[in-house]
Design an enzyme around this catalytic site. Sequence first.
Site, PDB file in Angstrom:
ATOM      1  N   GLU A 165      52.912 -79.684 -16.816  1.00  0.00           N
ATOM      2  CA  GLU A 165      52.112 -80.178 -17.941  1.00  0.00           C
ATOM      3  C   GLU A 165      52.418 -79.380 -19.212  1.00  0.00           C
ATOM      4  OE1 GLU A 165      48.201 -79.360 -16.526  1.00  0.00           O
ATOM      5  OE2 GLU A 165      48.371 -80.678 -14.791  1.00  0.00           O
ATOM      6  N   PRO A 166      53.652 -79.348 -19.642  1.00  0.00           N
ATOM      7  CA  PRO A 166      53.967 -78.544 -20.827  1.00  0.00           C
ATOM      8  C   PRO A 166      53.518 -79.231 -22.110  1.00  0.00           C
ATOM      9  CG  PRO A 166      55.901 -79.765 -20.138  1.00  0.00           C
ATOM     10  CD  PRO A 166      54.817 -80.090 -19.144  1.00  0.00           C
ATOM     11  N   TYR A 206      43.150 -67.408 -33.279  1.00  0.00           N
ATOM     12  CA  TYR A 206      43.754 -66.566 -32.226  1.00  0.00           C
ATOM     13  C   TYR A 206      44.586 -65.428 -32.795  1.00  0.00           C
ATOM     14  CZ  TYR A 206      43.530 -71.310 -30.227  1.00  0.00           C
ATOM     15  OH  TYR A 206      43.171 -72.576 -29.868  1.00  0.00           O
ATOM     16  N   CYS A 238      36.753 -71.625 -48.276  1.00  0.00           N
ATOM     17  CA  CYS A 238      35.810 -70.552 -48.574  1.00  0.00           C
ATOM     18  C   CYS A 238      35.423 -69.776 -47.321  1.00  0.00           C
ATOM     19  CB  CYS A 238      34.574 -71.127 -49.245  1.00  0.00           C
ATOM     20  SG  CYS A 238      35.023 -72.082 -50.690  1.00  0.00           S
ATOM     21  N   GLU A 239      36.363 -69.076 -46.760  1.00  0.00           N
ATOM     22  CA  GLU A 239      36.161 -68.251 -45.560  1.00  0.00           C
ATOM     23  C   GLU A 239      37.152 -67.094 -45.638  1.00  0.00           C
ATOM     24  OE1 GLU A 239      34.380 -68.956 -42.568  1.00  0.00           O
ATOM     25  OE2 GLU A 239      33.723 -71.000 -43.020  1.00  0.00           O
ATOM     26  N   TYR A 291      49.530 -77.632 -31.439  1.00  0.00           N
ATOM     27  CA  TYR A 291      48.201 -77.143 -31.785  1.00  0.00           C
ATOM     28  C   TYR A 291      48.089 -76.877 -33.293  1.00  0.00           C
ATOM     29  CZ  TYR A 291      48.359 -76.675 -26.745  1.00  0.00           C
ATOM     30  OH  TYR A 291      48.539 -76.930 -25.411  1.00  0.00           O
TER      31      TYR A 291
HETATM   32  N1  LLP Z   1      47.448 -78.211 -18.763  1.00  0.00           N
HETATM   33  C1  LLP Z   1      46.176 -77.844 -18.966  1.00  0.00           C
HETATM   34  C2  LLP Z   1      45.173 -78.107 -17.940  1.00  0.00           C
HETATM   35  C3  LLP Z   1      45.817 -77.216 -20.177  1.00  0.00           C
HETATM   36  O1  LLP Z   1      44.565 -76.835 -20.370  1.00  0.00           O
HETATM   37  C4  LLP Z   1      46.806 -76.971 -21.162  1.00  0.00           C
HETATM   38  C5  LLP Z   1      46.478 -76.327 -22.434  1.00  0.00           C
HETATM   39  C6  LLP Z   1      48.125 -77.393 -20.902  1.00  0.00           C
HETATM   40  C7  LLP Z   1      48.408 -77.998 -19.695  1.00  0.00           C
HETATM   41  C8  LLP Z   1      49.239 -77.202 -21.887  1.00  0.00           C
HETATM   42  O2  LLP Z   1      49.492 -75.858 -22.109  1.00  0.00           O
HETATM   43  P1  LLP Z   1      50.781 -75.413 -22.978  1.00  0.00           P
HETATM   44  O3  LLP Z   1      52.004 -75.819 -22.201  1.00  0.00           O
HETATM   45  O4  LLP Z   1      50.714 -76.097 -24.278  1.00  0.00           O
HETATM   46  O5  LLP Z   1      50.651 -73.945 -23.087  1.00  0.00           O
HETATM   47  N2  LLP Z   1      45.132 -74.192 -29.017  1.00  0.00           N
HETATM   48  C9  LLP Z   1      45.748 -73.093 -28.308  1.00  0.00           C
HETATM   49  C10 LLP Z   1      46.273 -73.500 -26.964  1.00  0.00           C
HETATM   50  C11 LLP Z   1      45.245 -74.165 -26.066  1.00  0.00           C
HETATM   51  C12 LLP Z   1      45.822 -74.600 -24.754  1.00  0.00           C
HETATM   52  C13 LLP Z   1      44.845 -75.444 -24.020  1.00  0.00           C
HETATM   53  N3  LLP Z   1      45.313 -75.927 -22.770  1.00  0.00           N
HETATM   54  C14 LLP Z   1      46.827 -72.479 -29.204  1.00  0.00           C
HETATM   55  O6  LLP Z   1      47.010 -72.966 -30.324  1.00  0.00           O
HETATM   56  O7  LLP Z   1      47.483 -71.515 -28.834  1.00  0.00           O
END
Ligand code: LLP
Length: 429
Positions: A286-287, A329, A356-357, A385
């Site tokens: 799930e990338p 983050y 304004c933060e 994101y």
């Molecule tokens: N599968 C599940 C169940 C997830 O919760 C996520 C991400 C992914 C796959 C995909 O993960 P990735 O491959 O993108 O790392 N907004 C944050 C990241 C939140 C990730 C949430 N879940 C940021 O900007 O770093």
Amino acid sequence: MHSFGYRNGTLHCESVDLDALAEEHGTPLYVYSKGTIIDHYRRLAAAMNEVDCHICYATKANSNIAVLNLLAKEGAGFDIVSGGELFRVEKAGGDPGKCTFAGVGKTRPEIEYALEKGIYCFNAESEAEIAFISEVAGAMGKVAPIALRVNPNVDAKTHKYISTGKSENKFGIDFEVIREAYARAAALPNIQIKGLQMHIGSQLTSVDPFSEAVEKVAPVVEELKAEYGIEFFSIGGGIGIVYENSLASGDISWWNEHEESPLTVEEYAARIVPTLKKLGLKIILEPGRYMVGNAGVMITEVLYEKRGSAKVFKVVDAGMNDLIRPALYEGHHDIVPLKEDNSGDTEAVDIVGPVCESGDFFAQDRELPIVQSGEKLALLSAGAYGFVMASNYNSRPFPAEILVDDEVAHVIRPRQTIEELLTTEVIPQ
Ligand code: LLP
């Protein structure tokens, strides 16, 4: 690999001059490279080719329907977390039959919608949720395909807000009780046990936690295969990308000259495939970030310079509402001028937005090439994101999004107008 670099003195995305593009479409502006997204998809699929690997792109990372359409055409499935994302996948030409539905808080309308569309599987995060899915499916005369999300209690060693695989996180069912949870789920009338899922966190830059989690969970997967005939094991997303020196790192020769190295998908596959192969199951990935992160930039214009007693601020026209990662983050995004600067002259500046933060900054005390008002900057690695987390805070309209395909720039979302901001608001009479 990505497709951003300087050509003839200006930053390009593939064959498109980003300075000219920003002049035409205004700023803030998100720009994505089609070639990079496709390259990343194919590279990951190729690295995993020794197992029956199915990529379910994590829609949340960048859910513009043009991006989803690209990946659907490559054959990707989609990991969704809401009815809204399922709707997008359908509009983009994706196949609901290749969708996994994650998330801790699925609602009745979302479950009904997903069952109607015939999604591949629900990834359930609690026993209460499984019981509810069974009830909803029963009322519709259906059987719901289910995988349980196990929380393997492995430290992903990433930022605390994006770490999900430790017992103290809200995600998944504890490793210690997962077998009992399967037994209870299997006894429910409208549930079909289809697989097991995990996801330990996001932006992992080492392969060790992935491998630790796979090793820990694989024996349970074998048991579940024997007991319930499960057909898949999803190991989630989380592959980290390069945020620092990301422009240089698009060129692989850069890595050859530097000691630190990114987590490559080849290294990732090499470490986990031997164990996964033995399971003889469909392996789902799930990338999100890996697929689109380095494929996008956000362009902003410098509005003002403010020289305070302690700091030099460059005020730009993009804010935390457009890209929230630094505020939320402390996420690092490289910032480069669109006009190449080879002078070597730099100064320490704060790049701040108009919101304004105090948290509205993109960089603090960072040595950057000297830029004047009116010049434009690119925040790199903003494809994941980025836009999806944008808001209208301070009544700021959403930026436009562009998808570049070689020398063609497609507007895949026009800039929101201020009139559009108010179209659904009502003053009671
Ligand atoms: N599968 C599940 C169940 C997830 O919760 C996520 C991400 C992914 C796959 C995909 O993960 P990735 O491959 O993108 O790392 N907004 C944050 C990241 C939140 C990730 C949430 N879940 C940021 O900007 O770093």
